[in-house]
Scaffold this motif. Structure first.
Motif, PDB file in Angstrom:
ATOM      1  N   ALA A 268      22.515  45.576 -23.358  1.00  0.00           N
ATOM      2  CA  ALA A 268      21.750  44.597 -22.590  1.00  0.00           C
ATOM      3  C   ALA A 268      21.964  44.724 -21.092  1.00  0.00           C
ATOM      4  O   ALA A 268      21.236  44.110 -20.302  1.00  0.00           O
ATOM      5  CB  ALA A 268      22.125  43.187 -23.046  1.00  0.00           C
ATOM      6  N   VAL A 269      22.954  45.504 -20.680  1.00  0.00           N
ATOM      7  CA  VAL A 269      23.332  45.578 -19.272  1.00  0.00           C
ATOM      8  C   VAL A 269      22.190  46.027 -18.367  1.00  0.00           C
ATOM      9  O   VAL A 269      21.970  45.422 -17.303  1.00  0.00           O
ATOM     10  CB  VAL A 269      24.582  46.463 -19.097  1.00  0.00           C
ATOM     11  N   PRO A 270      21.414  47.085 -18.702  1.00  0.00           N
ATOM     12  CA  PRO A 270      20.327  47.465 -17.784  1.00  0.00           C
ATOM     13  C   PRO A 270      19.361  46.322 -17.488  1.00  0.00           C
ATOM     14  O   PRO A 270      18.983  46.099 -16.325  1.00  0.00           O
ATOM     15  CB  PRO A 270      19.643  48.621 -18.515  1.00  0.00           C
ATOM     16  N   GLY A 271      18.975  45.579 -18.493  1.00  0.00           N
ATOM     17  CA  GLY A 271      18.052  44.486 -18.287  1.00  0.00           C
ATOM     18  C   GLY A 271      18.647  43.354 -17.481  1.00  0.00           C
ATOM     19  O   GLY A 271      17.978  42.750 -16.636  1.00  0.00           O
ATOM     20  N   ILE A 272      19.923  43.073 -17.728  1.00  0.00           N
ATOM     21  CA  ILE A 272      20.587  41.987 -17.007  1.00  0.00           C
ATOM     22  C   ILE A 272      20.852  42.373 -15.569  1.00  0.00           C
ATOM     23  O   ILE A 272      20.531  41.626 -14.627  1.00  0.00           O
ATOM     24  CB  ILE A 272      21.905  41.613 -17.725  1.00  0.00           C
ATOM     25  N   VAL A 273      21.444  43.532 -15.369  1.00  0.00           N
ATOM     26  CA  VAL A 273      21.895  43.930 -14.039  1.00  0.00           C
ATOM     27  C   VAL A 273      20.726  44.305 -13.133  1.00  0.00           C
ATOM     28  O   VAL A 273      20.682  43.908 -11.960  1.00  0.00           O
ATOM     29  CB  VAL A 273      22.902  45.094 -14.145  1.00  0.00           C
ATOM     30  N   ASP A 274      19.761  45.060 -13.645  1.00  0.00           N
ATOM     31  CA  ASP A 274      18.669  45.516 -12.808  1.00  0.00           C
ATOM     32  C   ASP A 274      17.880  44.362 -12.206  1.00  0.00           C
ATOM     33  O   ASP A 274      17.358  44.452 -11.087  1.00  0.00           O
ATOM     34  CB  ASP A 274      17.730  46.437 -13.583  1.00  0.00           C
ATOM     35  N   GLY A 275      17.784  43.278 -12.931  1.00  0.00           N
ATOM     36  CA  GLY A 275      17.012  42.133 -12.442  1.00  0.00           C
ATOM     37  C   GLY A 275      17.782  41.198 -11.535  1.00  0.00           C
ATOM     38  O   GLY A 275      17.177  40.376 -10.840  1.00  0.00           O
ATOM     39  N   ARG A 276      19.120  41.344 -11.504  1.00  0.00           N
ATOM     40  CA  ARG A 276      19.903  40.340 -10.788  1.00  0.00           C
ATOM     41  C   ARG A 276      20.870  40.897  -9.752  1.00  0.00           C
ATOM     42  O   ARG A 276      21.440  40.142  -8.968  1.00  0.00           O
ATOM     43  CB  ARG A 276      20.692  39.498 -11.817  1.00  0.00           C
ATOM     44  N   ALA A 277      21.070  42.204  -9.731  1.00  0.00           N
ATOM     45  CA  ALA A 277      22.014  42.777  -8.769  1.00  0.00           C
ATOM     46  C   ALA A 277      21.331  43.034  -7.432  1.00  0.00           C
ATOM     47  O   ALA A 277      20.175  43.452  -7.381  1.00  0.00           O
ATOM     48  CB  ALA A 277      22.598  44.080  -9.319  1.00  0.00           C
ATOM     49  N   GLY A 278      22.050  42.804  -6.365  1.00  0.00           N
ATOM     50  CA  GLY A 278      21.543  43.102  -5.045  1.00  0.00           C
ATOM     51  C   GLY A 278      21.274  41.870  -4.206  1.00  0.00           C
ATOM     52  O   GLY A 278      21.343  40.724  -4.667  1.00  0.00           O
ATOM     53  N   ALA A 279      20.974  42.111  -2.938  1.00  0.00           N
ATOM     54  CA  ALA A 279      20.695  41.020  -1.990  1.00  0.00           C
ATOM     55  C   ALA A 279      19.418  40.293  -2.384  1.00  0.00           C
ATOM     56  O   ALA A 279      18.479  40.859  -2.954  1.00  0.00           O
ATOM     57  CB  ALA A 279      20.553  41.589  -0.587  1.00  0.00           C
ATOM     58  N   GLY A 280      19.413  39.000  -2.090  1.00  0.00           N
ATOM     59  CA  GLY A 280      18.224  38.182  -2.377  1.00  0.00           C
ATOM     60  C   GLY A 280      18.086  37.755  -3.821  1.00  0.00           C
ATOM     61  O   GLY A 280      17.062  37.181  -4.192  1.00  0.00           O
ATOM     62  N   LYS A 281      19.111  38.019  -4.639  1.00  0.00           N
ATOM     63  CA  LYS A 281      19.014  37.718  -6.068  1.00  0.00           C
ATOM     64  C   LYS A 281      20.138  36.826  -6.560  1.00  0.00           C
ATOM     65  O   LYS A 281      20.444  36.785  -7.755  1.00  0.00           O
ATOM     66  CB  LYS A 281      18.989  39.020  -6.861  1.00  0.00           C
ATOM     67  N   VAL A 282      20.766  36.096  -5.662  1.00  0.00           N
ATOM     68  CA  VAL A 282      21.818  35.172  -6.092  1.00  0.00           C
ATOM     69  C   VAL A 282      21.182  34.022  -6.844  1.00  0.00           C
ATOM     70  O   VAL A 282      20.237  33.387  -6.369  1.00  0.00           O
ATOM     71  CB  VAL A 282      22.603  34.622  -4.876  1.00  0.00           C
ATOM     72  N   ARG A 283      21.708  33.749  -8.045  1.00  0.00           N
ATOM     73  CA  ARG A 283      21.164  32.655  -8.842  1.00  0.00           C
ATOM     74  C   ARG A 283      22.193  31.535  -8.988  1.00  0.00           C
ATOM     75  O   ARG A 283      23.380  31.773  -8.881  1.00  0.00           O
ATOM     76  CB  ARG A 283      20.800  33.169 -10.236  1.00  0.00           C
TER      77      ARG A 283
END
Length: 444
Positions: free
Chosen positions: A429-444
């Motif tokens: 599940a890591v690609p789906g989780i990380v790709d959508g949430r890692a990086g600037a502007g994506k703090v939830r």
């Protein structure tokens, strides 16, 4: 003495005062809610690293400038304002909010050039045909092309490097905040947070030619985007670190060698300790991350360099993601993407006395790139590499490496087991989780 202030890291599985299960040990920690409760507007600058979230949470944890008074909270929109904000108040807790993109090299490389410096003259004098490959340039006089290059380089060095004091949070405002071409020196301090910024790696305007580096000579550059040097309790979270406008593929070639203008993106060195690197997007770079920068630094580094890397995306990276010496490094739930046609050396570098624990990661490799290349042996040091997935399939990275590269046989068993982990996601599940949430502007 710092008082630890607990707040939920939104990237972790902590909400309100919900219990948090840490890794496989069953340890339970609790975190208070963030400042975004009720009618309050969320303030990223006041958020702190959650209990149990990697090595950065050890001991007093990492709170950065969360305790800053109103007078020590500044919003900056220029490099000059940023430098002034860093210097204000010494080590008193401070929050620096970066608005927009700040750039110490906005006027271009020419603004740093010493009078009389001429790159064409430099190439002419030190070409292998004229200078040879047996003598370095260290003895050149001040008025020589190399001397003038060194003066120019010193001017850039002074302009783009800034030292980050203790008890500081640097955070981007919104989705478009960033630092372009600056070098953040987190050096010899404690308790620093860096979040929500797009950081473009510095471009060395004046690389040095070293005729004696390898049999054919090489260009050597300076400036890491971020360096953690002898510092403790550092949290690097939800940033995008990249070569940006100047990927290595665009760099010219002189004397048959790439005119290398980049050094590291994030280096953690010289006795640095208790660092958590989480939810970052690390993109398009060669020498990406050193943890420990010398085989001979045992006196400084032994027992330190404890670093956690989790839920980061590494894409288009050539090597050092990371290369490890001495430290107990926990790397879990990261997504490593090798893009089609890119230059690729390795992902994890196993170096002197390292104790790397790499588990539950996902690798996306194109056809023709073997999983054996994900590991690189530099020194005899055992590692743990468990439950990692390559292109959706569970893969024993050590076994594949040893089968295909027997000259660099790796030993299994890092000799320790991480306990400071937030929720460990299934590696599929890591690609789906990380790709959508890692990086600037994506703090939830």
């Amino acid at each position: 003495m710092r008082t630890r202030i607990w707040h939920a890291h939104v990237g972790a599985s902590v909400v309100g005062c919900t219990a948090l299960v840490l890794g496989v040990t069953g340890t339970v920690a609790h975190a208070q809610g963030s400042h975004a409760q009720g009618s309050h507007v969320r303030d990223l600058g006041r958020e702190t690293l959650a209990v149990g979230d990697g090595w950065g949470s050890e001991g007093a944890g990492t709170t950065g400038g969360a305790a800053a008074t109103a007078g020590q909270v500044r919003t900056v929109a220029t490099w000059a304002e940023f430098k002034a904000a860093l210097q204000a108040g010494g080590d008193a807790p401070k929050i620096i909010k970066v608005k927009g993109v700040i750039d110490p090299v906005a006027e271009g490389c020419a603004s740093f050039a010493a009078p009389g410096y001429d790159f064409d003259a430099y190439l002419e004098k030190y070409s292998p045909e004229n200078w040879g490959l047996d003598t370095d340039l260290s003895g050149e006089p001040a008025d020589s092309p190399e001397g003038l290059r060194a003066v120019s380089a010193a001017s850039q060095d002074k302009a783009i490097k800034v030292e980050v004091p203790a008890n500081t949070t640097i955070v981007g405002v919104g989705k478009g905040a960033g630092i372009r071409g600056g070098s953040l020196q987190i050096k010899g301090v404690d308790n620093v947070i860096l979040r929500n910024l797009t950081i473009e790696a510095p471009l060395d305007c004046f690389p040095q030619w070293d005729p004696t580096d390898t049999d054919t000579g090489a260009w050597n550059s300076e400036y890491d985007a971020v360096v953690v040097y002898g510092s403790t309790h550092v949290w690097v979270d939800h940033n995008t670190l990249t070569d940006g406008r100047y990927p290595d593929s665009t760099l010219p070639t002189y004397f048959g060698r790439t005119y290398q203008q980049h050094d590291g993106l994030l280096d953690i060195v010289r006795g640095a300790d208790h660092v958590t690197v989480s939810w970052n997007s690390v993109e398009d770079h060669d020498k990406t991350m050193l943890i420990g920068n010398s085989d001979s630094a045992g006196a400084t580094d032994t027992g330190k360099l404890k670093v956690t890397l989790h839920h980061n995306k590494f894409e288009g990276i050539v090597e050092r993601a990371p290369r490890v010496r001495f430290g107990q490094v926990d790397a879990y739930n990261n997504h490593f993407v090798v893009t089609e046609g890119q230059s690729y050396g390795y992902t994890f570098g196993v170096g002197a006395s390292s104790q790397l624990y790499a588990s539950d990661n996902a690798f996306s490799l194109p056809a023709g790139v073997s999983a054996a290349k994900t590991l690189k042996k530099w020194s005899e040091a055992p590692l743990t590499a468990e439950n990692n997935y390559v292109n959706g399939r569970r893969t024993d990275l050590i076994a594949v490496h040893n089968a295909e590269i027997p000259a660099e046989t790796l030993q299994s068993g890092a000799g320790w087991t991480p306990t400071l982990r937030t929720k460990v996601d299934p590696p599929r599940a890591v690609p789906g989780i990380v790709d959508g949430r890692a990086g600037a502007g994506k703090v939830r």
